[in-house]
Scaffold this motif. Structure first.
Motif, PDB file in Angstrom:
ATOM      1  N   TYR A  50       0.845  -1.206   0.000  1.00  0.00           N
ATOM      2  CA  TYR A  50       0.000   0.000   0.000  1.00  0.00           C
ATOM      3  C   TYR A  50       0.876   1.250   0.000  1.00  0.00           C
ATOM      4  N   TRP A  69      -2.739  -0.572  -7.337  1.00  0.00           N
ATOM      5  CA  TRP A  69      -2.515  -1.349  -6.109  1.00  0.00           C
ATOM      6  C   TRP A  69      -3.556  -2.456  -5.990  1.00  0.00           C
ATOM      7  N   SER A  70      -3.087  -3.699  -5.881  1.00  0.00           N
ATOM      8  CA  SER A  70      -3.987  -4.791  -5.513  1.00  0.00           C
ATOM      9  C   SER A  70      -3.615  -5.285  -4.123  1.00  0.00           C
ATOM     10  N   ASN A  71      -4.620  -5.710  -3.411  1.00  0.00           N
ATOM     11  CA  ASN A  71      -4.441  -6.130  -2.022  1.00  0.00           C
ATOM     12  C   ASN A  71      -5.271  -7.378  -1.788  1.00  0.00           C
ATOM     13  N   MET A  72      -4.819  -8.221  -0.865  1.00  0.00           N
ATOM     14  CA  MET A  72      -5.652  -9.343  -0.446  1.00  0.00           C
ATOM     15  C   MET A  72      -5.436  -9.592   1.037  1.00  0.00           C
ATOM     16  N   ASP A  73      -6.443  -9.241   1.851  1.00  0.00           N
ATOM     17  CA  ASP A  73      -6.418  -9.620   3.261  1.00  0.00           C
ATOM     18  C   ASP A  73      -6.894 -11.061   3.331  1.00  0.00           C
ATOM     19  N   VAL A  74      -6.090 -11.919   3.911  1.00  0.00           N
ATOM     20  CA  VAL A  74      -6.421 -13.336   3.941  1.00  0.00           C
ATOM     21  C   VAL A  74      -6.897 -13.718   5.335  1.00  0.00           C
TER      22      VAL A  74
END
Ligand code: ZN
Lengths: 434, 571
Positions: B329, B339-344
């Motif tokens: 970020y 921006w790509s994000n992945m909260d796992v």
């Protein structure tokens, strides 16, 4: 009698994986926990108009033929075609999608998914601005603000709100709905909107205006916001912006109301930028409410196998991607393909009239468990097993988590994957012999 | 029974102390053997350089890379490295290929094989996303694969460490490896992934993780002890806190020091620190940013408990992808990039952001230097794994180019000449004259991997090893690698032969055949009573917090068509 637990419902992009299915004499007699839509898929399948035999159109009529004859005829169509459109492949397994891509590659075809008429613009938005996302469990456990924008899960994804969003209880959200603010943004008061704490009604096609106003407010430029934006008062915009800034964790679930309304991918692009801006103050993510249960899987498999998520043209050998030029409806309206193979989708019911007129003129191969309006346009028809009920395989949930669908009952029908493999082999044979 | 005899190979095989000696290699049924019958197929290597197949022990090749692909259709037509990038139509033996930093799965297999690599390790598998990783593994042809499983922000891990339950922690790690079919423990910005769940980060080793009452230091120690209790073939694989920040070298060295006294039953390091280039930054801001490679190298030279990899930066476009969510970020805001994000859920976070390393940019120029400095200032090559952290520092297809930086001071000088004056004062590489020889290069690209992953059939050419062999079109007898870097780069870019499990998969730089590779994973056994106790806790997690059921969480056998199961017994 067999009781199968943890079965996966292959209806919508929620892919609920907690279903208990009872099977007696190879018939599903009971389904626990599925929503009404999912239940219908499990038990109602024989009530649908099932295709019973491979068929070829002869003198204007579809007549039953052997599987071998149908494969032969379909392969001839593919080999004689200069450029075939391969379309659909979203209500099937990733394994079948992989073979469909290989078939498209070997026949120099163009392959596209149903994203062409639903969430395709979200892919373009990700390419423009990225996709700040999360798994559904991150939302369940953390989100104190949930926004449904241009989507109506109460009807389209019936268990979404209880399993993953509005009503779900998680580690930091022990009280479920009470711990959460639910906001719906839409052009009409849907059944989902009726459940919301805040319903923001916007003018048709004005999503982008609202996104822009919210970004202005969040970035401290209130002054540029007019008194009314998208049919929403400035006061309400500022209040909504404030909720987003003050939230601990926001998830924006967006649907076709966003991706298919005016401005299309620019809306998704705007939402992505909004999410990035909110993260200057708190935490926010976005998740697309994908309809067909494995449309996400098509995007995933196509991306690792070809580099592109949809609208992939193999005419020149290496994959070429230019949505707007290489999308299914682009080539149909231009008359730029001379055959089509359609699987697990129904363009007959969902495509614009110009595309259908053209489809009616070219040879069409259909692979589907059920007869539908596309069958009427087809020249070779393959009945297929229902993936997730009669065949196992992989599917991707709307958040990109892949799950293995179970085979629940036996079938006499071949799977999409097997049919695609048989076509690949027959095409090779015909080409090799030529 | 297939037999192969490679004659007149000039073999560089550091595991067996063979330094460019002319010899024959016998292969039978995919393995290296003492001798073969007179009926064996013969390849005349003609005095060419022969090494074990390369092992890339830290690359992003399956899973998260798909997000990178999805975001960057423009990458698919990039042809920055001719022959190893861009679009290629399918042929009778190969599928269509695309891409540069984020090539399609087929291209990953072909291009590594062309460079003489036969084994690759995916650096980050979220357990809940592991099925996807294995689907992509299956699509990568030729190569053997393995992956490291993320544990560094995992709720169950943090709770067991907080509650001082080392036995259950070890049992959970073993179970997580089995669930994900992983090979070892990856820790990314320990605790930072959880903090990122609230848009925050942890600031260093002793900054407690919000809501979990553990510190990054405790997470590292707890997992390292579990790692040794389980006798895993690899050590913990650590991406340190504060990655990418000026002054972060202090955190890096402190993290390394944490493990100084930990003992392993196995003949390997107890700590691998990854892509140290991104963690060897001096200064207090981007204004006074400078290389801290000397400080980090000095420390590494003083100790024997660890290995590391470079994360070398390559000038040009790259794609950053990491489980370090807050870093991505921050990157996207600083670079104004998508921006790509992945909260796992319950496990970690991740992000993907494109970047371009420009030789005109002083920060990028210093980053370029830091990677090389680390490789050249650390005396013992057995501690150094060569990587670009592909595609974070740059695509793996740049490896041959980067080898020339390590092997030729002359080549380095050519690049240094183009860098901004301001950068030169912040780096040390202009004053370093060390030049790696082929033996040292072989250590950093295959031999040390054999030891650091305890893969005794990989990375060498002794009897019993897998017949994974690369023959490169240069003759050690006559080439001067410090000067002839054009020839060196060419040779490593397209092997004369790459042999995988005894089959010729590359000939004269072109793909000859595309067998399927295997997937290695570790099944670590713990006493059943401990496993049962742990399972009670895990079951609660599934009942209350996960959105998939436990039965659907475990990666099924169907996703590993060619598995190699490594079993270990807990101490
Ligand atoms: Zn990495």
């Amino acid at each position: 009698m067999a009781v199968i637990t943890d079965a996966i419902c292959s209806l919508c992009g929620s892919l609920c994986d907690d279903i208990t299915v009872t099977v007696e004499d190879n018939v599903i007699t009971d389904v626990e926990r599925a929503c009404i839509l999912g239940r219908n898929k499990f038990v109602g399948m024989f009530l649908h108009d099932r295709i019973e035999s491979p068929m070829i159109r002869k003198n204007g009529e579809l007549v039953d033929v052997s599987y071998e004859e149908a494969i032969d005829e379909a392969a001839k169509i593919l080999v004689n075609s200069k450029r075939t459109l391969s379309y659909g492949w979203c209500s099937t397994s990733c394994e079948a999608i992989s073979k469909a891509i290989q078939l498209a590659e070997e026949t120099g075809s163009l392959i596209d998914s149903t994203a062409n008429v639903c969430h395709g613009p979200s892919a373009l938005a990700v390419q423009e601005k990225g996709g700040p996302s999360a798994t559904l469990g991150a939302v369940k456990n953390r989100a104190d603000v949930v926004i449904f924008w241009g989507c109506n899960p109460a009807h389209a994804h019936p268990r979404h709100m209880s399993r993953y969003s509005s009503f779900s209880k998680g580690f930091f959200t022990q009280k479920g709905r009470k711990d959460r603010k639910m906001i719906v943004i839409d052009v009409r008061k849907t059944d989902t909107a009726k459940l919301a704490d805040t319903y923001v009604e916007i003018d048709q096609g004005s999503d982008y205006l609202l996104v822009t106003a919210l970004r202005s407010a969040i970035n401290g430029h209130e002054d540029v916001i007019p008194d009314t934006v998208a049919g929403v008062s400035k006061e309400d915009v500022l209040e909504l912006a404030n909720v987003l800034k003050e939230a601990k964790y926001t998830c924006v679930f967006y649907g076709m109301g966003v991706t298919q309304s005016r401005s299309k991918y620019k809306n998704g692009d705007g939402v992505s930028s909004l999410i990035s801006d909110i993260n200057q103050h708190s935490k926010a993510v976005m998740i697309g409410m994908r309809g067909h249960y494995n449309v996400t899987g098509f995007g995933q498999v196509a991306t690792w196998e070809t580099g592109f998520p949809m609208a992939i043209d193999f005419t020149r050998g290496a994959p070429y991607y230019n949505p707007g030029e290489t999308g299914a409806n682009d080539v149909l309206t231009r008359g730029d393909v001379d055959a089509a193979i359609i699987s697990a989708a129904d363009p007959g019911a969902h495509f614009p009239q110009d595309s259908l007129k053209y489809l009616a003129k070219i040879p069409v191969i259909q692979i589907d468990p059920y007869a539908n309006p596309t069958t009427e346009l087809s020249d070779v028809v393959f009945p297929a097993a229902v993936v997730g009920v009669e065949a196992e395989g992989t599917a991707y949930r709307m958040d990109g988590i892949s799950l293995r669908m179970k085979k629940l009952i036996d079938t006499k029908f071949k799977t999409d994957e097997e049919i695609a493999v048989d076509l690949i082999n027959k095409v090779r044979e015909l080409k090799g012999g030529a | 029974m297939s037999e192969l005899l490679i004659k007149n190979a000039v073999v560089c095989d550091p595991i067996n102390n063979v330094n460019c000696e002319k010899m024959d290699i016998s292969v039978k049924d995919g393995k290296i053997v003492e001798s073969v019958s007179s009926g064996a197929k013969v390849i005349d290597a003609g005095g060419k350089l022969t090494m074990a197949g390369g092992v890339d022990g830290h690359t992003h090749c399956a899973g998260k890379i798909n997000v990178g692909r999805f975001m960057s259709p423009h990458d698919m037509r990039m042809t920055n490295v001719p022959g190893l990038s861009g679009k290629e139509a399918p042929t009778a033996t190969t599928r269509a290929q695309v891409g540069y930093n984020t090539p399609n799965a087929f291209a990953i297999g072909y291009r590594y094989a062309k460079m003489g690599y036969t084994t690759i390790g995916e650096a980050a598998i979220p357990i809940i996303g592991a099925r996807h990783t294995h689907e992509e593994f299956e699509a990568i042809p030729i190569l053997d694969k393995f992956g490291l499983t993320l544990f560094g922000s995992n709720w169950q891990v943090m709770e067991y460490i907080r509650d001082d339950e080392p036995e259950k922690l070890a049992a959970y790690v073993a179970w997580g490896l089995k669930a994900s079919r992983g090979y070892g423990i990856k820790i990314v910005n320990p605790g930072g992934g959880e903090a990122w769940g609230w848009g925050k980060n942890v600031s260093g080793l002793d900054d407690p993780v919000p809501n979990f009452d553990v510190t990054p230091a405790q997470i590292i120690m707890g997992l390292a002890e579990a790692n040794e209790k389980l006798n895993l073939p690899h050590s913990i694989h650590l991406h340190c806190n504060n990655l990418g920040k000026p002054g972060n070298y202090e955190t890096t060295i402190a993290s390394m020091k944490l493990l100084e006294n930990l003992k392993s039953n196995r003949d390997r390091q107890v700590l691998h620190v990854t892509h140290v280039q991104f963690n060897a930054y001096g200064g207090t801001s981007w204004r006074d940013f400078e290389s801290a490679a000397p400080q980090v190298s000095d420390y590494i030279n003083s100790t024997d408990h660890m290995t590391f990899d470079l994360g070398q930066a390559i000038f040009g476009p790259a794609m950053t992808m990491t489980a370090d969510g807050p870093v991505e970020y921050a990157n996207s805001r600083m670079l104004n990039a998508k921006w790509s994000n992945m909260d796992v859920e319950l496990e970690d976070a991740s992000g993907v952001v494109p970047i371009t390393y420009s030789p005109k940019n002083f920060v990028n120029a210093v980053q370029w230097a830091i990677g090389l400095e680390l490789a050249l200032l650390v005396d013992d090559p057995w501690k150094v794994m060569f990587t670009t952290d592909s595609p974070n520092g740059g695509s793996f297809v740049n490896y041959p180019e980067a080898y020339t930086y390590l092997m030729s001071a002359k080549r380095r000088a050519e690049i240094i000449e183009t860098l901004p004056e301001m950068a030169l004062g912040r780096m040390n590489i202009p004053g370093i004259d060390r030049e790696l020889d082929l033996y040292e290069l072989a250590i950093m690209t295959r031999a040390m991997q054999s030891k650091m992953y305890c893969m005794d059939t990989k990375g060498h050419l002794g009897v019993g090893a897998d017949a994974d062999i690369a023959i490169y079109d240069i003759k050690p007898d006559s080439v001067d690698t410090t000067v002839e870097y054009v020839a060196v780069k060419k040779a490593f870019s397209g092997a004369a032969y790459t042999i995988k499990s005894g089959e010729v998969v590359v000939k004269d730089g072109e793909i000859a055949m595309t067998p399927e590779g295997r997937t290695y994973w570790v099944n670590a056994k713990m006493p059943q009573a401990t496993v049962d106790a742990m399972q009670v806790d895990v079951a609660k997690k599934f009942k209350k917090y996960y959105t998939v059921s436990q039965a659907n969480y475990m990666v099924e056998d169907a996703y590993l068509p060619h598995p190699v199961e490594i079993t270990t017994e807990a101490l």
